[in-house]
Design a protein around this motif. Structure first.
Motif, PDB file in Angstrom:
ATOM      1  N   SER A  32       8.290  -3.414   5.727  1.00 43.83           N
ATOM      2  CA  SER A  32       8.748  -2.044   5.427  1.00 43.83           C
ATOM      3  C   SER A  32       7.648  -1.059   5.801  1.00 43.83           C
ATOM      4  O   SER A  32       6.508  -1.198   5.339  1.00 43.83           O
ATOM      5  N   VAL A  33       7.996  -0.073   6.628  1.00 45.40           N
ATOM      6  CA  VAL A  33       7.038   0.951   7.060  1.00 45.40           C
ATOM      7  C   VAL A  33       7.682   2.317   6.862  1.00 45.40           C
ATOM      8  O   VAL A  33       8.772   2.585   7.383  1.00 45.40           O
ATOM      9  N   LEU A  81       0.846  -1.189   0.000  1.00 48.54           N
ATOM     10  CA  LEU A  81       0.000   0.000   0.000  1.00 48.54           C
ATOM     11  C   LEU A  81       0.883   1.241   0.000  1.00 48.54           C
ATOM     12  O   LEU A  81       1.672   1.451   0.926  1.00 48.54           O
ATOM     13  N   ASN A  82       0.758   2.050  -1.039  1.00 46.15           N
ATOM     14  CA  ASN A  82       1.536   3.290  -1.152  1.00 46.15           C
ATOM     15  C   ASN A  82       0.579   4.456  -1.298  1.00 46.15           C
ATOM     16  O   ASN A  82      -0.061   4.633  -2.331  1.00 46.15           O
ATOM     17  N   LEU A  83       0.482   5.259  -0.244  1.00 45.86           N
ATOM     18  CA  LEU A  83      -0.366   6.455  -0.228  1.00 45.86           C
ATOM     19  C   LEU A  83       0.478   7.700   0.024  1.00 45.86           C
ATOM     20  O   LEU A  83      -0.035   8.718   0.486  1.00 45.86           O
ATOM     21  N   THR A 112       4.284  -4.069   2.928  1.00 50.39           N
ATOM     22  CA  THR A 112       4.897  -2.753   2.738  1.00 50.39           C
ATOM     23  C   THR A 112       3.829  -1.680   2.904  1.00 50.39           C
ATOM     24  O   THR A 112       2.796  -1.709   2.225  1.00 50.39           O
ATOM     25  N   LEU A 113       4.086  -0.734   3.796  1.00 50.87           N
ATOM     26  CA  LEU A 113       3.157   0.362   4.069  1.00 50.87           C
ATOM     27  C   LEU A 113       3.903   1.682   3.937  1.00 50.87           C
ATOM     28  O   LEU A 113       4.876   1.930   4.655  1.00 50.87           O
ATOM     29  N   ASP A 114       3.450   2.521   3.018  1.00 47.06           N
ATOM     30  CA  ASP A 114       4.069   3.835   2.808  1.00 47.06           C
ATOM     31  C   ASP A 114       2.986   4.904   2.836  1.00 47.06           C
ATOM     32  O   ASP A 114       2.187   5.025   1.908  1.00 47.06           O
ATOM     33  N   ILE A 115       2.937   5.670   3.917  1.00 51.54           N
ATOM     34  CA  ILE A 115       2.009   6.812   4.020  1.00 51.54           C
ATOM     35  C   ILE A 115       2.822   8.069   4.310  1.00 51.54           C
ATOM     36  O   ILE A 115       2.382   8.983   4.993  1.00 51.54           O
ATOM     37  N   SER A 116       4.032   8.108   3.805  1.00 54.48           N
ATOM     38  CA  SER A 116       4.919   9.245   4.059  1.00 54.48           C
ATOM     39  C   SER A 116       4.436  10.509   3.366  1.00 54.48           C
ATOM     40  O   SER A 116       3.684  10.462   2.394  1.00 54.48           O
ATOM     41  N   ASN A 117       4.889  11.630   3.900  1.00 54.47           N
ATOM     42  CA  ASN A 117       4.610  12.945   3.328  1.00 54.47           C
ATOM     43  C   ASN A 117       3.109  13.204   3.196  1.00 54.47           C
ATOM     44  O   ASN A 117       2.602  13.519   2.126  1.00 54.47           O
ATOM     45  N   ASN A 118       2.415  13.035   4.310  1.00 60.43           N
ATOM     46  CA  ASN A 118       1.023  13.428   4.428  1.00 60.43           C
ATOM     47  C   ASN A 118       0.899  14.384   5.604  1.00 60.43           C
ATOM     48  O   ASN A 118       1.891  15.009   5.988  1.00 60.43           O
ATOM     49  N   MET A 119      -0.265  14.457   6.202  1.00 56.76           N
ATOM     50  CA  MET A 119      -0.470  15.349   7.352  1.00 56.76           C
ATOM     51  C   MET A 119      -1.065  14.586   8.529  1.00 56.76           C
ATOM     52  O   MET A 119      -1.886  15.103   9.277  1.00 56.76           O
TER      53      MET A 119
END
Length: 705
Positions: free
Chosen positions: A230-231, A185-187, A207-214
């Protein structure tokens, strides 16, 4: 056609491919639109052309298509007739187009497994996905302009990969937790402020990517925490780490940098519960302590606890963490190869630090270190060491045992001397000793044959400056090989150096000092100018320089010769000596102006702080205007050389240089004008380079050059 075409109507099961990719096509060729000829073609590849639309009859001509690739074209929409491929189409790739709209017929493609819509201009996907698209495995909708995901997405219960980064998503559908098979999941790079409660029910995430949000928080529980590898939660607004971080036994990568984490941040047992972590970044937070269990992470290879801002963009503020010390057993990180501890508040290192035998890179700039432990010299694999902006007054005696070092930065410390073992670091390529308190000149540096960048400025050296060779490069062309039409130039930095010996003026304090040994070019430049090293040395990325000492005598002599200068011809130029307003100034006017600033020469001199952009352009200078103050008038027998295309400050120095009868050297553009100064200030043009377009006019004595 690169692939074969099936035309055997008696064998409809023969698979074939039609490949028309990368052919600068603007439309599908007519010969590939014959009904009945391509009935068994399963793959149609049209990617990387300039096709603006697909024919409506394409599904009729290719009725058995399983794969359709039209990525990298100029499509604004897809034909609604694609729904006719509902019984066969499994992969549809339409990435990197200009799609604004997806037809509703797409929802009829119930066998679709892979859909690629990356890099288009999609704003919404309403009425695109159907409730019966349960075979979808991979969905790529990243790099669009989507503000929300449709609720129909939740019916893709077999979905394993969802790439939705680089959009404008503000929320996720409440049913998001229905994606039970989701593994990747890449958000990242969206505008999410929260995730729905059902998010915690995703059981299969790897794999979880929620980087560069608020995001200011994450769910306290996450069913898939036990299988996460990977987080990436970096660049959010997180203040605490969720409880599920205590159950991440398979975790290998964790990036939670650039948040607002405070205090301990990591759970106390994190190192025991996540022993397989290889990459960990807590950079750019407010972490004050690390758990002792961290030292048990024997597989950790990269640890980032410093700043997240590239050093060229840094200013005078703290961006790292607030660590005052490291755990005593820090040396237990036996696999650690790269370590960032810059911009913290470390005042000491544990003795176990020397056990990091695989460490090759260390950045501990901008801390409060006053000394290094003796065990530091056991880091036998260390190649790069950054210790800028600390409070180091001494280095360990065995510092020279770090024999693999290629780059050392020790600028802005309090070093008064270097240990004798330092001379064993003969493999060094970069050495920065700027702004220390060194008094004894490190003469052994002349034996460092690999040294290419060296900075010794702003120390307390006292030495005899006699017989310092001055070198400069001349523009040359490489020999032309026997190849018709070949043109080329030799690299200036590998051309042989030409030079002449210039005797610098002595001071009384110089008499008792020993003369310097013969120096290499990099050694010379480090001594008199300071070679640019891409590292912020002080405050806003600029290096202070004592400007007043550079040109003080130059100003003094000009003031003394004021009467003489009033009687001489005014120097004027076009495009060389200054702006139009400067042309009308008389020498007396110039002197009056200089007299007004003689007590504050930094107002008239070149910028007295280092500008990195300017230093890049000047990086290969053999010398600069700092020599002018030391050159004596007795050197007028040397042929004077003046370089064109000067900065405004250099123009001012050039005017003074001509008045004083001194030579001026610069190799910035490798263009030279040779002139001979006469007693009446007349000049003679000699050996101008071919193609030189600059102009030099001196009181009508010169024609346009």
């Amino acid at each position: 056609m690169a692939g074969s075409v099936c035309v055997e109507e008696d064998d409809p099961h023969v698979n074939s491919v039609v490949d028309m990719s990368s052919r600068d096509l603007e439309e599908v060729p007519f010969e590939y639109r014959v009904v009945g000829r391509f009935h068994c073609v399963t793959q149609l590849l049209l990617q990387f052309n300039s096709i603006v639309s697909l024919p409506d009859d394409l599904p009729i001509v290719f009725p058995a298509l399983e794969t359709l690739n039209v990525s990298g074209n100029e499509l604004e929409t897809l034909p609604d007739s694609l729904s006719l491929l509902k019984d066969s189409l499994q992969t549809l790739s339409a990435a990197e187009n200009v799609l604004h709209h997806i037809p509703e017929g797409l929802k009829k493609l119930v066998h679709l497994r892979v859909l690629r819509l990356r890099g288009n201009k999609l704003v919404r996907l309403d009425n695109v996905f159907g409730t019966n698209m349960t075979n979808m495995r991979e969905l790529y909708i990243d790099e669009n302009q989507l503000v929300r995901l449709p609720s129909e997405l939740c019916f893709m219960t077999a979905l394993e990969i969802l790439e939705a980064s680089d959009n404008k998503l503000t929320y996720l559908p409440d049913c998001f937790g229905n994606l039970k098979m989701l593994k990747v999941l890449n958000l990242s790079n969206n505008q999410l402020k929260e995730v729905p409660s059902s998010f915690s029910q995703l059981p299969s995430l790897i794999t979880l990517d929620i980087s560069n949000n608020m995001l200011s928080s994450m769910p306290n529980q996450l069913v898939s925490s036990y299988c996460l590898q990977s987080v990436f939660l970096n660049d959010n607004l997180l203040t605490v780490m969720s409880e599920w971080f205590s159950n991440t036994s398979q975790l290998q990568e964790l990036d939670i940098s650039n948040n607002s984490l405070e205090g301990d941040a990591l759970p106390q047992a994190f190192g025991l519960q996540s022993p397989n972590v290889q990459f960990l970044s807590l950079a750019g937070n407010h972490v004050t302590r690390l758990p002792e269990s961290l030292c048990n992470m024997s597989h950790l290879r990269e640890l980032k606890l410093g700043s997240t801002i590239p050093e060229i963009d840094r200013r005078a503020f703290q961006n790292g963490n607030w660590l005052h010390s490291l755990p005593e057993e820090f040396g237990g990180l036996v696999s650690l190869e790269r370590l960032w501890l810059d911009e913290n508040k470390l005042n000491c290192l544990p003795q176990s630090f020397g056990s990091l035998s695989h460490l090759t890179f260390v950045d501990m700039c901008q801390n409060l270190l006053s000394e290094l432990p003796d065990s530091f010299c056991n880091l036998s694999a260390l190649v790069t060491l950054y210790l800028s902006r600390n409070q180091l007054s001494v280095l360990p005696p065995d510092f020279g045992k770090l024999s693999q070092l290629l780059e050392v930065r020790l600028d802005n410390n309090l070093l008064e001397m270097l240990p004798k073992s330092f001379e064993e670091l003969t493999q060094l390529k970069t050495l920065d000793l700027f702004c220390n308190k060194l008094r004894d000149f490190p003469r052994f540096l002349v034996n460092f044959s690999q040294l290419s960048r060296l900075d010794l400025n702003n120390n307390l050296f006292k030495f005899n400056s006699d017989d310092v060779p001055l070198s400069f490069c001349k523009k040359q062309y490489a020999s032309r090989p026997d190849v018709e039409g070949w043109k080329g130039k030799a690299r200036v930095d590998i051309l042989p150096m030409e030079g002449q010996k210039v005797i610098l003026s002595k001071t009384e304090s110089d008499e008792a000092c020993e003369p310097l040994v013969e120096m290499s070019d990099v050694f010379r430049r480090a001594l008199f100018k300071g070679q640019s090293i891409w590292k912020s040395h002080s405050q806003s990325g600029k290096r202070p320089v004592d400007a007043s000492s550079i040109f003080k005598s130059c100003l003094r002599e000009v003031i003394q010769f004021e009467d003489t200068m009033d009687n001489q011809a005014d120097l004027k130029s076009d495009g060389v000596f200054g702006s139009k307003q400067d042309y009308d100034k008389t020498p007396a006017d110039a002197v009056d102006s200089m007299r007004s600033v003689k007590d504050s020469p930094e107002n008239w001199l070149p910028p007295c702080e280092e500008d990195w952009d300017a230093e890049i352009n000047e990086n290969n200078h053999a010398t600069d205007v700092q020599f002018l103050d030391s050159l004596s008038a007795s050197q007028s027998q040397y042929k004077d050389q003046v370089v064109v295309n000067l900065s405004s400050e250099q123009r001012a120095m050039l005017r003074l240089t001509l008045e004083k009868g001194l030579p001026y050297y610069d190799v910035k553009d490798q263009f030279y004008i040779n002139v001979a100064l006469q007693t009446e200030k007349s000049m003679v043009k000699q050996d101008l380079p071919v193609g030189l377009t600059q102009q030099l006019i001196v009181e009508g004595q010169f024609d346009d050059l």
